[in-house]
Scaffold this active site. Structure first.
Site, PDB file in Angstrom:
ATOM      1  N   HIS A   1     -55.043  11.677  26.891  1.00 46.70           N
ATOM      2  CA  HIS A   1     -54.604  11.307  28.251  1.00 46.70           C
ATOM      3  C   HIS A   1     -55.624  10.330  28.836  1.00 46.70           C
ATOM      4  O   HIS A   1     -55.815   9.256  28.297  1.00 46.70           O
ATOM      5  CB  HIS A   1     -54.444  12.602  29.058  1.00 46.70           C
TER       6      HIS A   1
ATOM      7  N   HIS B   1     -46.775   6.051  24.008  1.00 47.93           N
ATOM      8  CA  HIS B   1     -46.615   6.677  25.318  1.00 47.93           C
ATOM      9  C   HIS B   1     -45.410   7.592  25.254  1.00 47.93           C
ATOM     10  O   HIS B   1     -44.417   7.273  24.630  1.00 47.93           O
ATOM     11  CB  HIS B   1     -46.392   5.613  26.409  1.00 47.93           C
TER      12      HIS B   1
ATOM     13  N   ASP C   1     -54.308   2.171  28.736  1.00 44.05           N
ATOM     14  CA  ASP C   1     -55.700   2.401  28.317  1.00 44.05           C
ATOM     15  C   ASP C   1     -56.200   1.413  27.278  1.00 44.05           C
ATOM     16  O   ASP C   1     -57.405   1.385  27.000  1.00 44.05           O
ATOM     17  CB  ASP C   1     -55.820   3.825  27.746  1.00 44.05           C
TER      18      ASP C   1
HETATM   19  C1  SDX Z   1     -51.975   8.053  29.387  1.00 48.40           C
HETATM   20  O1  SDX Z   1     -47.883  10.539  30.561  1.00 48.40           O
HETATM   21  C2  SDX Z   1     -48.433   9.554  31.146  1.00 48.40           C
HETATM   22  O2  SDX Z   1     -47.847   8.909  31.982  1.00 48.40           O
HETATM   23  C3  SDX Z   1     -49.870   9.287  30.782  1.00 48.40           C
HETATM   24  C4  SDX Z   1     -50.467   8.021  31.383  1.00 48.40           C
HETATM   25  C5  SDX Z   1     -50.640   8.155  32.870  1.00 48.40           C
HETATM   26  O3  SDX Z   1     -50.688   7.119  33.549  1.00 48.40           O
HETATM   27  O4  SDX Z   1     -50.840   9.302  33.354  1.00 48.40           O
HETATM   28  O5  SDX Z   1     -49.639   6.914  31.102  1.00 48.40           O
HETATM   29  C6  SDX Z   1     -51.863   7.753  30.832  1.00 48.40           C
HETATM   30  O6  SDX Z   1     -52.330   9.151  29.045  1.00 48.40           O
HETATM   31  C7  SDX Z   1     -51.558   6.997  28.396  1.00 48.40           C
HETATM   32  C8  SDX Z   1     -51.655   7.506  26.910  1.00 48.40           C
HETATM   33  C9  SDX Z   1     -53.133   7.454  26.471  1.00 48.40           C
HETATM   34  N1  SDX Z   1     -53.284   8.141  25.198  1.00 48.40           N
HETATM   35  C10 SDX Z   1     -53.523   7.435  24.069  1.00 48.40           C
HETATM   36  O7  SDX Z   1     -53.542   6.211  24.016  1.00 48.40           O
HETATM   37  C11 SDX Z   1     -53.780   8.301  22.836  1.00 48.40           C
HETATM   38  C12 SDX Z   1     -53.017   7.705  21.647  1.00 48.40           C
HETATM   39  N2  SDX Z   1     -51.577   7.906  21.881  1.00 48.40           N
HETATM   40  C13 SDX Z   1     -50.965   9.064  21.231  1.00 48.40           C
HETATM   41  O8  SDX Z   1     -51.803  10.195  21.230  1.00 48.40           O
HETATM   42  C14 SDX Z   1     -49.530   9.322  21.745  1.00 48.40           C
HETATM   43  O9  SDX Z   1     -48.859   8.121  21.684  1.00 48.40           O
HETATM   44  C15 SDX Z   1     -49.320   9.930  23.112  1.00 48.40           C
HETATM   45  C16 SDX Z   1     -50.064  11.207  23.282  1.00 48.40           C
HETATM   46  C17 SDX Z   1     -49.696   8.975  24.173  1.00 48.40           C
HETATM   47  C18 SDX Z   1     -47.807  10.219  23.246  1.00 48.40           C
HETATM   48  O10 SDX Z   1     -47.514  11.178  22.297  1.00 48.40           O
HETATM   49  P1  SDX Z   1     -46.007  11.730  22.106  1.00 48.40           P
HETATM   50  O11 SDX Z   1     -45.091  11.211  23.146  1.00 48.40           O
HETATM   51  O12 SDX Z   1     -46.115  13.200  21.926  1.00 48.40           O
HETATM   52  O13 SDX Z   1     -45.540  10.999  20.802  1.00 48.40           O
HETATM   53  P2  SDX Z   1     -45.665  11.609  19.377  1.00 48.40           P
HETATM   54  O14 SDX Z   1     -47.058  12.115  19.168  1.00 48.40           O
HETATM   55  O15 SDX Z   1     -44.530  12.534  19.182  1.00 48.40           O
HETATM   56  O16 SDX Z   1     -45.519  10.293  18.483  1.00 48.40           O
HETATM   57  C19 SDX Z   1     -44.264   9.872  17.968  1.00 48.40           C
HETATM   58  C20 SDX Z   1     -44.597   9.245  16.618  1.00 48.40           C
HETATM   59  C21 SDX Z   1     -45.345  10.193  15.682  1.00 48.40           C
HETATM   60  O17 SDX Z   1     -45.063   9.724  14.355  1.00 48.40           O
HETATM   61  P3  SDX Z   1     -44.103  10.681  13.440  1.00 48.40           P
HETATM   62  O18 SDX Z   1     -44.823  12.013  13.330  1.00 48.40           O
HETATM   63  O19 SDX Z   1     -42.775  10.748  14.180  1.00 48.40           O
HETATM   64  O20 SDX Z   1     -44.050   9.936  12.107  1.00 48.40           O
HETATM   65  O21 SDX Z   1     -45.511   8.142  16.837  1.00 48.40           O
HETATM   66  C22 SDX Z   1     -46.762   8.429  16.199  1.00 48.40           C
HETATM   67  C23 SDX Z   1     -46.804   9.916  15.960  1.00 48.40           C
HETATM   68  O22 SDX Z   1     -47.632  10.212  14.844  1.00 48.40           O
HETATM   69  N3  SDX Z   1     -47.799   7.999  17.140  1.00 48.40           N
HETATM   70  C24 SDX Z   1     -48.889   7.321  16.801  1.00 48.40           C
HETATM   71  C25 SDX Z   1     -49.562   7.054  17.997  1.00 48.40           C
HETATM   72  N4  SDX Z   1     -48.876   7.582  19.023  1.00 48.40           N
HETATM   73  C26 SDX Z   1     -47.788   8.165  18.487  1.00 48.40           C
HETATM   74  N5  SDX Z   1     -49.347   6.908  15.586  1.00 48.40           N
HETATM   75  C27 SDX Z   1     -50.527   6.213  15.614  1.00 48.40           C
HETATM   76  N6  SDX Z   1     -51.226   5.929  16.726  1.00 48.40           N
HETATM   77  C28 SDX Z   1     -50.770   6.337  17.932  1.00 48.40           C
HETATM   78  N7  SDX Z   1     -51.450   6.030  19.041  1.00 48.40           N
END
Ligand code: SDX
Length: 403
Positions: free
Chosen positions: A241, A280, A336
């Site tokens: 997050h 996201h 971010d």
């Molecule tokens: C913020 O919610 C908000 O609004 C948050 C925010 C706010 O203003 O409050 O916008 C701020 O928190 C932005 C996000 C910051 N976090 C990161 O950048 C961390 C990296 N991102 C990931 O951890 C992830 O994308 C999340 C946590 C942001 C979202 O996760 P989800 O929605 O649960 O998505 P998921 O994990 O189910 O991913 C779907 C697929 C998966 O692949 P499969 O298992 O289907 O093959 O996408 C992949 C994931 O493995 N994936 C990624 C990835 N993010 C998702 N693969 C590599 N790198 C990534 N960053």
């Protein structure tokens, strides 16, 4: 538990409230505060003006804006309620730990804010006195957010706390409290002051993200707002997050140079690494804030000089954006991905970056908290159910008879 169904992990597609505050269209990459597009507010508004909009629902008149700003600054610029507390931290305490605990500590200082002490209807009966009490906590928490953050920064440097002169802007006062070393004529750099204000504005709210949900979950028990904000701050701290802006820089440093990007991308595709700053839960095309941050970065770099990590970030961005693995999963840069580069160029320490997310997000947390306190029919405690899949009834076995 007749009819109970587990929503996919992580509240996927679960709506828990109706809200008038922030609108996101994840497919179209749209973000609006009370109907105003984030791009227009970033261009024409300020963090405190948008804070008023988010909390009270309309853009303030000149008089309302002046009153709000005056009250926020008046309640914010003092240390007496937190000086000793901050002195108790180790020199290397993570600033998000300090900030989270400082918000909770403030609740012990302002007993007027505590429904457990003042009566459960302290915030919910909506009369003049109740609204005034709520406003005072809102002013104080927004004002103190920068002061507490600056105190955490000064503790880490072993420096005294400084009280900014009256008349500085919200971000100007913050930068003064961070950087002032006793110079007579210290003035915050206007380009950095404005850039930080834009960054604060676009970080102010984002509807029911993990930390906002935590604030509402906690606030639904009618605890004081300082404790609810502390809970939200703890949630934002995590690397999935608000901690992602710090994780992005650590990732870029570990990649080292643009030449190493292809190998890093392959490691991500093998799930050995995470591409922080990408993906996201809601945005499935692009995070509109990432474009604003990218543009702000260019303005800041004109003053601070380009960060060597920018080349690696751009190479990583370009490689991911055209790679099938990321396209298929609808992964694009979020707010971010670029913001840490700006904070680093501005001279903030890396572990301070999540604090720069938490400070402005106090506004959104308070807007949603106030909306919940004033909702029709009063506050219902948030108590979801589960589907029990554990052991059936069984008899106790004394320890001497266990295997
Ligand atoms: C913020 O919610 C908000 O609004 C948050 C925010 C706010 O203003 O409050 O916008 C701020 O928190 C932005 C996000 C910051 N976090 C990161 O950048 C961390 C990296 N991102 C990931 O951890 C992830 O994308 C999340 C946590 C942001 C979202 O996760 P989800 O929605 O649960 O998505 P998921 O994990 O189910 O991913 C779907 C697929 C998966 O692949 P499969 O298992 O289907 O093959 O996408 C992949 C994931 O493995 N994936 C990624 C990835 N993010 C998702 N693969 C590599 N790198 C990534 N960053």
């Amino acid at each position: 538990e007749k009819g109970l169904r587990v929503q996919d992990k992580g509240f996927l597609n679960t709506a828990v409230i109706r809200s008038e505050i922030t609108y996101i269209d994840g497919e179209a990459g749209v973000l609006r505060y009370r109907g105003y597009p984030i791009e227009q507010l970033a261009l024409h508004s300020s963090h405190l003006e948008s804070a008023y909009l988010l909390i009270y629902g309309s853009l303030p008149t000149r008089e309302q804006h002046l009153h709000f700003e005056t009250e926020v600054m008046r309640h914010g610029n003092m240390h007496v309620d937190s000086e000793e507390f901050f002195r108790s931290f180790r020199y290397d305490a993570h600033p998000m730990s300090m900030l989270t605990s400082a918000f909770a500590m403030l609740g012990s200082f302002y007993s007027e804010a505590n429904p457990s002490l003042q009566g459960q209807k302290l915030y919910t009966n909506g009369d003049k006195e109740s609204l005034a009490t709520m406003d005072r906590q809102i002013y104080r928490l927004i004002g103190k957010a920068t002061t507490l953050a600056a105190m955490a920064y000064r503790v880490r440097q072993g420096r005294e706390f400084v009280t900014p002169p009256v008349g500085l802007s919200y971000t100007g006062s913050f930068l003064y409290q961070m950087d002032h070393l006793g110079e007579e004529d210290y003035k915050p750099n206007p380009v950095l002051e404005k850039a930080l204000d834009v960054l604060f504005l676009i970080h102010a709210d984002h509807e029911l993200n993990a930390s906002c949900t935590t604030v509402l979950q906690t606030g639904s028990s009618l605890v004081d707002p300082y404790s609810a904000i502390a809970a939200g701050c703890a949630s934002l701290y995590g690397p999935l997050h608000g901690g992602a802006n710090e994780a992005v820089i650590r990732m870029l440093v570990s990649i080292g140079s643009p030449e190493n990007v292809p190998a890093f991308i392959e490691a991500v595709k093998r799930r050995e690494k995470t591409l922080s700053g990408f993906g996201h839960r809601v945005y499935k095309t692009s995070d509109p804030r990432s474009f604003i941050v990218r543009k702000t970065a260019d303005e800041v770099f004109k003053v601070t000089g380009r960060d060597a990590l920018l080349e690696t970030a751009m190479a990583l961005h370009d490689a991911a954006m055209k790679d099938e693995y990321f396209i298929k999963r609808k992964l694009a840069p979020n707010v971010d991905f670029w913001s840490g580069l700006i904070y680093r160029a501005m001279g903030f320490p890396m572990d301070f970056f999540p604090v720069l997310f938490a400070v402005p997000r106090v506004v959104g947390w308070l807007a949603h908290w106030r909306q919940m306190m004033l909702q029709d029919g009063g506050v219902k405690i948030w108590r979801p159910r589960q589907v029990y899949v554990g052991a059936g009834k069984r008899e106790y076995v004394p320890i001497e008879k266990r295997g």
